[in-house]
Design a protein around this motif. Structure first.
Motif, PDB file in Angstrom:
ATOM      1  N   ALA A   1     -17.067  37.229 -47.308  1.00  0.00           N
ATOM      2  CA  ALA A   1     -17.234  36.082 -46.419  1.00  0.00           C
ATOM      3  C   ALA A   1     -18.676  35.591 -46.423  1.00  0.00           C
ATOM      4  N   ALA A   2     -19.641  36.514 -46.468  1.00  0.00           N
ATOM      5  CA  ALA A   2     -21.045  36.114 -46.513  1.00  0.00           C
ATOM      6  C   ALA A   2     -21.362  35.368 -47.800  1.00  0.00           C
ATOM      7  N   MET A   3     -20.815  35.835 -48.918  1.00  0.00           N
ATOM      8  CA  MET A   3     -21.036  35.145 -50.187  1.00  0.00           C
ATOM      9  C   MET A   3     -20.428  33.743 -50.165  1.00  0.00           C
ATOM     10  N   ALA A   4     -19.198  33.644 -49.677  1.00  0.00           N
ATOM     11  CA  ALA A   4     -18.542  32.341 -49.627  1.00  0.00           C
ATOM     12  C   ALA A   4     -19.260  31.396 -48.667  1.00  0.00           C
ATOM     13  N   ALA A   5     -19.666  31.912 -47.506  1.00  0.00           N
ATOM     14  CA  ALA A   5     -20.362  31.072 -46.534  1.00  0.00           C
ATOM     15  C   ALA A   5     -21.717  30.619 -47.062  1.00  0.00           C
ATOM     16  N   PHE A   6     -22.397  31.495 -47.795  1.00  0.00           N
ATOM     17  CA  PHE A   6     -23.684  31.137 -48.380  1.00  0.00           C
ATOM     18  C   PHE A   6     -23.528  29.993 -49.379  1.00  0.00           C
ATOM     19  N   ALA A   7     -22.527  30.080 -50.232  1.00  0.00           N
ATOM     20  CA  ALA A   7     -22.310  29.015 -51.218  1.00  0.00           C
ATOM     21  C   ALA A   7     -21.890  27.712 -50.553  1.00  0.00           C
ATOM     22  N   LEU A   8     -21.020  27.799 -49.551  1.00  0.00           N
ATOM     23  CA  LEU A   8     -20.512  26.582 -48.913  1.00  0.00           C
ATOM     24  C   LEU A   8     -21.536  25.920 -48.002  1.00  0.00           C
ATOM     25  N   SER A   9     -22.472  26.694 -47.491  1.00  0.00           N
ATOM     26  CA  SER A   9     -23.426  26.138 -46.537  1.00  0.00           C
ATOM     27  C   SER A   9     -24.750  25.709 -47.165  1.00  0.00           C
ATOM     28  N   ARG A  10     -25.122  26.307 -48.298  1.00  0.00           N
ATOM     29  CA  ARG A  10     -26.439  26.054 -48.871  1.00  0.00           C
ATOM     30  C   ARG A  10     -26.415  25.208 -50.137  1.00  0.00           C
ATOM     31  N   TYR A  11     -25.216  24.975 -50.703  1.00  0.00           N
ATOM     32  CA  TYR A  11     -25.136  24.220 -51.946  1.00  0.00           C
ATOM     33  C   TYR A  11     -24.078  23.127 -51.830  1.00  0.00           C
ATOM     34  N   ARG A  12     -24.263  22.082 -52.599  1.00  0.00           N
ATOM     35  CA  ARG A  12     -23.343  20.946 -52.575  1.00  0.00           C
ATOM     36  C   ARG A  12     -22.176  21.221 -53.527  1.00  0.00           C
ATOM     37  N   ILE A  13     -21.169  21.871 -53.016  1.00  0.00           N
ATOM     38  CA  ILE A  13     -19.975  22.200 -53.796  1.00  0.00           C
ATOM     39  C   ILE A  13     -18.925  21.119 -53.542  1.00  0.00           C
ATOM     40  N   PRO A  14     -18.296  20.592 -54.585  1.00  0.00           N
ATOM     41  CA  PRO A  14     -17.251  19.569 -54.375  1.00  0.00           C
ATOM     42  C   PRO A  14     -16.116  20.102 -53.497  1.00  0.00           C
ATOM     43  N   PHE A  15     -15.708  19.266 -52.551  1.00  0.00           N
ATOM     44  CA  PHE A  15     -14.604  19.591 -51.631  1.00  0.00           C
ATOM     45  C   PHE A  15     -14.885  20.848 -50.820  1.00  0.00           C
ATOM     46  N   ARG A  16     -16.144  21.083 -50.494  1.00  0.00           N
ATOM     47  CA  ARG A  16     -16.468  22.312 -49.767  1.00  0.00           C
ATOM     48  C   ARG A  16     -15.878  22.294 -48.357  1.00  0.00           C
ATOM     49  N   ARG A  17     -15.866  21.119 -47.733  1.00  0.00           N
ATOM     50  CA  ARG A  17     -15.269  21.053 -46.395  1.00  0.00           C
ATOM     51  C   ARG A  17     -13.767  21.288 -46.458  1.00  0.00           C
TER      52      ARG A  17
END
Length: 274
Positions: free
Chosen positions: A87-103
């Motif tokens: 969960a920490a890894m996923a949250a780090f990627a989703l919160s700190r980087y512009r990933i397509p369709f992250r929301r």
């Protein structure tokens, strides 16, 4: 005078509510310290007229509480560690980087927790059979990780999103890679949230009954909560032994909460402010 009266009424009502909340716990503790003859002669709801600690020995050795506690720790510790790490890894990627369709990804992960677990019992059981993991502790660990990952990611995402981006930018300028930023900067700053989620997830997983009886069938592999059902079947009318087993099962989660109480409260406070 009016203010003092209102304060007295408030404290008195809170004391009564606290006593009402504690009364079942007090009743279980008192029952666990009574002899079988006392309970059989006077009833479970009567005041204790005897004292013994032999009920805890019976629940521990004769009732198999030791093995069930070991099974609970073998499931809970890896499940909590894997859940929070992923969960920490996923949250780090989703919160700190512009990933397509992250929301959209975040909402899909959270939406999985909105499904009633009862409608997933048969599919999960069949999937465990097809993969050859049915009746194994590894299957139970995987179930808890899968169903807790979305909620943990959602909570950690909110914490990590509020961290100043200047910290990460400064570390990047100094030559830190993505892994170094995650392990040495973001993860330590998220410690209150991790501690709060760790205490909650430990309690949820350790006290789980539904998923344990879904993917396990061997009595010797059952965690402590399903084992209490077996204890009730073994000691049908020995309510004092059953109460002692209940107290034993509640001790680990109580110790975990007391150990992480400071982090738990601070994590909730940070979440409320943010």
């Amino acid at each position: 005078m009016t203010r003092g009266l209102r304060t007295g009424v408030f404290h008195g009502s809170m004391a009564l509510l606290s006593l009402l909340w504690l009364s079942p716990i007090i009743w279980v503790v008192l029952t666990s310290l009574r002899t079988f003859d006392d309970v059989a002669a006077n009833g479970v709801g009567s005041l204790p007229r005897s004292f013994t600690l032999d009920t805890y020995r019976q629940a521990w050795s004769d009732g198999g509480q030791l093995q069930s506690l070991v099974n609970s720790f073998l499931v809970t510790v890896p499940a909590v560690a894997l859940s929070l790490l992923l969960a920490a890894m996923a949250a780090f990627a989703l919160s700190r980087y512009r990933i397509p369709f992250r929301r959209t990804l975040l909402l899909l992960m959270l939406a999985g927790n909105l499904l009633p677990p009862q409608i997933l019992l048969i599919p999960v059981s069949k999937f465990a059979e097809l993969t050859g993991t049915y009746d194994t502790l590894a299957a139970l660990v995987a179930v808890h990780v899968a169903f807790g990952l979305g909620f943990y990611t959602f909570v950690l995402h909110g914490f990590m999103r509020e961290l100043p981006s200047a910290i990460q930018e400064a570390a990047t300028i100094d030559g830190a890679g993505v892994a170094q930023v995650f392990w040495r900067i973001v993860l330590p700053l998220t410690r209150p949230a991790l501690a709060a989620l760790g205490a909650l997830s430990f309690t949820w997983i350790f006290n789980d009954l539904l998923w344990a009886i879904t993917v396990l069938r061997t009595d010797t592999k059952m965690p402590v909560t399903p084992a209490l059902l077996g204890l009730q079947g073994q000691f049908v009318s020995s309510w004092n032994v059953i109460a002692a087993g209940t107290i034993i099962a509640a001790v680990p989660t109580l110790l975990v909460f007391l150990r992480f109480q400071r982090h738990f409260i601070s994590g909730l406070a940070i979440g409320a402010v943010k």
